[in-house]
Design a protein around this motif. Structure first.
Motif, PDB file in Angstrom:
ATOM      1  N   GLN A 201      24.766  11.389  28.426  1.00  0.00           N
ATOM      2  CA  GLN A 201      25.359  12.785  28.567  1.00  0.00           C
ATOM      3  C   GLN A 201      26.791  12.491  28.724  1.00  0.00           C
ATOM      4  N   ILE A 202      27.057  11.386  29.715  1.00  0.00           N
ATOM      5  CA  ILE A 202      28.808  10.994  29.771  1.00  0.00           C
ATOM      6  C   ILE A 202      29.336  10.566  28.363  1.00  0.00           C
ATOM      7  N   LEU A 203      28.569   9.795  27.825  1.00  0.00           N
ATOM      8  CA  LEU A 203      29.184   9.171  26.546  1.00  0.00           C
ATOM      9  C   LEU A 203      29.223  10.229  25.482  1.00  0.00           C
ATOM     10  N   VAL A 204      28.313  11.363  25.537  1.00  0.00           N
ATOM     11  CA  VAL A 204      28.550  12.439  24.465  1.00  0.00           C
ATOM     12  C   VAL A 204      29.593  13.209  25.102  1.00  0.00           C
ATOM     13  N   ALA A 205      29.890  13.588  26.111  1.00  0.00           N
ATOM     14  CA  ALA A 205      30.831  14.410  26.722  1.00  0.00           C
ATOM     15  C   ALA A 205      32.337  13.597  26.346  1.00  0.00           C
ATOM     16  N   ILE A 206      32.561  12.405  26.325  1.00  0.00           N
ATOM     17  CA  ILE A 206      33.889  11.740  26.279  1.00  0.00           C
ATOM     18  C   ILE A 206      34.140  11.457  24.997  1.00  0.00           C
ATOM     19  N   SER A 207      33.062  11.633  23.989  1.00  0.00           N
ATOM     20  CA  SER A 207      33.316  11.320  22.744  1.00  0.00           C
ATOM     21  C   SER A 207      34.360  12.136  21.795  1.00  0.00           C
ATOM     22  N   PHE A 208      34.489  13.329  21.924  1.00  0.00           N
ATOM     23  CA  PHE A 208      35.346  14.150  21.285  1.00  0.00           C
ATOM     24  C   PHE A 208      36.847  14.065  21.797  1.00  0.00           C
ATOM     25  N   PRO A 209      36.975  13.883  23.228  1.00  0.00           N
ATOM     26  CA  PRO A 209      38.567  13.406  23.199  1.00  0.00           C
ATOM     27  C   PRO A 209      39.151  12.112  22.834  1.00  0.00           C
ATOM     28  N   ILE A 210      38.134  11.128  22.950  1.00  0.00           N
ATOM     29  CA  ILE A 210      38.366   9.771  22.261  1.00  0.00           C
ATOM     30  C   ILE A 210      38.419   9.789  20.923  1.00  0.00           C
ATOM     31  N   ALA A 211      37.821  10.658  19.956  1.00  0.00           N
ATOM     32  CA  ALA A 211      37.859  10.630  18.996  1.00  0.00           C
ATOM     33  C   ALA A 211      39.360  11.443  18.220  1.00  0.00           C
ATOM     34  N   SER A 212      39.604  12.381  19.171  1.00  0.00           N
ATOM     35  CA  SER A 212      40.747  13.071  19.117  1.00  0.00           C
ATOM     36  C   SER A 212      41.912  12.458  19.229  1.00  0.00           C
TER      37      SER A 212
ATOM     38  N   GLY B 110      31.968   8.049  14.216  1.00  0.00           N
ATOM     39  CA  GLY B 110      31.351   7.502  15.526  1.00  0.00           C
ATOM     40  C   GLY B 110      31.450   8.877  16.333  1.00  0.00           C
ATOM     41  N   TYR B 111      32.115   9.714  16.266  1.00  0.00           N
ATOM     42  CA  TYR B 111      31.878  11.087  17.065  1.00  0.00           C
ATOM     43  C   TYR B 111      30.553  11.700  16.567  1.00  0.00           C
ATOM     44  N   VAL B 112      30.138  11.810  15.447  1.00  0.00           N
ATOM     45  CA  VAL B 112      28.812  12.223  14.640  1.00  0.00           C
ATOM     46  C   VAL B 112      27.701  11.497  15.302  1.00  0.00           C
ATOM     47  N   LEU B 113      27.709  10.499  15.319  1.00  0.00           N
ATOM     48  CA  LEU B 113      26.535   9.684  15.510  1.00  0.00           C
ATOM     49  C   LEU B 113      26.480   9.529  17.012  1.00  0.00           C
ATOM     50  N   ILE B 114      27.638   9.633  17.832  1.00  0.00           N
ATOM     51  CA  ILE B 114      27.354   9.690  19.453  1.00  0.00           C
ATOM     52  C   ILE B 114      26.590  11.111  19.817  1.00  0.00           C
ATOM     53  N   ASN B 115      27.124  12.077  19.076  1.00  0.00           N
ATOM     54  CA  ASN B 115      26.419  13.485  19.284  1.00  0.00           C
ATOM     55  C   ASN B 115      25.152  13.552  19.028  1.00  0.00           C
ATOM     56  N   LEU B 116      24.564  12.672  17.909  1.00  0.00           N
ATOM     57  CA  LEU B 116      23.469  12.672  17.364  1.00  0.00           C
ATOM     58  C   LEU B 116      22.357  11.737  18.272  1.00  0.00           C
TER      59      LEU B 116
ATOM     60  N   PRO C 138      21.443  11.458  21.290  1.00  0.00           N
ATOM     61  CA  PRO C 138      20.145  11.735  22.055  1.00  0.00           C
ATOM     62  C   PRO C 138      19.015  12.342  21.119  1.00  0.00           C
ATOM     63  N   LEU C 139      19.373  12.687  20.024  1.00  0.00           N
ATOM     64  CA  LEU C 139      18.098  13.028  18.978  1.00  0.00           C
ATOM     65  C   LEU C 139      17.563  11.909  18.689  1.00  0.00           C
ATOM     66  N   PHE C 140      18.259  10.993  18.153  1.00  0.00           N
ATOM     67  CA  PHE C 140      17.694   9.490  17.927  1.00  0.00           C
ATOM     68  C   PHE C 140      16.825   8.946  18.970  1.00  0.00           C
ATOM     69  N   LEU C 141      17.508   8.930  20.330  1.00  0.00           N
ATOM     70  CA  LEU C 141      16.671   8.313  21.458  1.00  0.00           C
ATOM     71  C   LEU C 141      15.160   9.260  21.567  1.00  0.00           C
ATOM     72  N   GLN C 142      15.146  10.489  21.310  1.00  0.00           N
ATOM     73  CA  GLN C 142      14.051  11.477  21.415  1.00  0.00           C
ATOM     74  C   GLN C 142      13.088  10.991  20.342  1.00  0.00           C
ATOM     75  N   ILE C 143      13.430  10.690  19.173  1.00  0.00           N
ATOM     76  CA  ILE C 143      12.745  10.308  18.028  1.00  0.00           C
ATOM     77  C   ILE C 143      12.163   8.870  18.270  1.00  0.00           C
ATOM     78  N   LEU C 144      13.052   7.854  18.829  1.00  0.00           N
ATOM     79  CA  LEU C 144      12.480   6.488  19.106  1.00  0.00           C
ATOM     80  C   LEU C 144      11.356   6.838  20.273  1.00  0.00           C
ATOM     81  N   LYS C 145      11.502   7.505  21.255  1.00  0.00           N
ATOM     82  CA  LYS C 145      10.519   7.776  22.343  1.00  0.00           C
ATOM     83  C   LYS C 145       9.088   8.345  21.719  1.00  0.00           C
ATOM     84  N   GLN C 146       9.160   9.303  20.911  1.00  0.00           N
ATOM     85  CA  GLN C 146       8.208   9.854  20.123  1.00  0.00           C
ATOM     86  C   GLN C 146       7.448   8.671  19.399  1.00  0.00           C
TER      87      GLN C 146
END
Length: 177
Positions: free
Chosen positions: A117-128, A156-162, A164-172
């Motif tokens: 969640q922290i990495l997703v939150a800081i991805s937009f400022p860093i990409a900017s 990188g911004y798109v992949l970081i925001n996706l 959590p979805l990738f981790l959920q798929i990997l878990k299932q």
């Protein structure tokens, strides 16, 4: 005339300033009082921390000791009859229950959730910042590097925001196997 070469020369700071403009009067030099104060603050903190830890681990706190006045009751013991099976399988293989694997996966996912969640939150400022920095390469005439940086920052911004979805798929997928 415009293409005249400018030769740069590195001059040590000690040749052109002694930084005296930053201080007034006797502030230029450290006095014995300044040195003594700078030395006593860390040592005072170290001694205080040492005394606290010494008292903490030696049980010097009286509030932790509580007298017990309740009478002790003896438990009633009953005989235990063991039932032994008449047939013991010799070639049996233990079947995995998955309880430990499920719990460890749940604990790991719970522990890593705030990090994701922290990495997703800081991805937009860093990409900017990276994209704005890439715009300077346009001004300097290096458009290939600018486009490369903008594309990499966007991807990188798109992949970081996706993620959590990738981790959920990997878990299932892991649960299905």
């Amino acid at each position: 005339m415009f293409k005249k070469r400018i030769k740069t020369e590195v001059v040590p700071a000690s040749e052109y300033t002694n930084y005296s403009d930053r201080f007034h009067g006797d502030e230029k030099y450290a006095t014995l009082r300044h040195v003594a104060m700078a030395a006593t603050i860390p040592s005072t903190v170290a001694v205080g921390t040492g005394l606290f830890m010494f008292n903490k681990f030696n049980g010097a706190h009286s509030s932790t000791i509580t007298p017990v006045t309740a009478p002790v009751q003896q438990p009633i013991l009953e005989p235990v009859v063991a039932q032994i099976p008449s047939v013991v399988p010799v070639n049996s293989i233990a079947q995995p229950t998955g309880i430990i694997a499920d719990k460890s996966l749940e604990i790991l996912a719970t522990a890593l959730d705030p990090v994701v969640q922290i990495l997703v939150a800081i991805s937009f400022p860093i990409a900017s910042v990276i994209m704005v920095g890439a715009c300077f390469f346009f001004m300097l005439g290096n458009s290939e590097k600018a486009w490369s940086m903008i594309m990499n920052a966007g991807l990188g911004y798109v992949l970081i925001n996706l993620s959590p979805l990738f981790l959920q798929i990997l878990k299932q997928v892991g649960e299905a196997v």
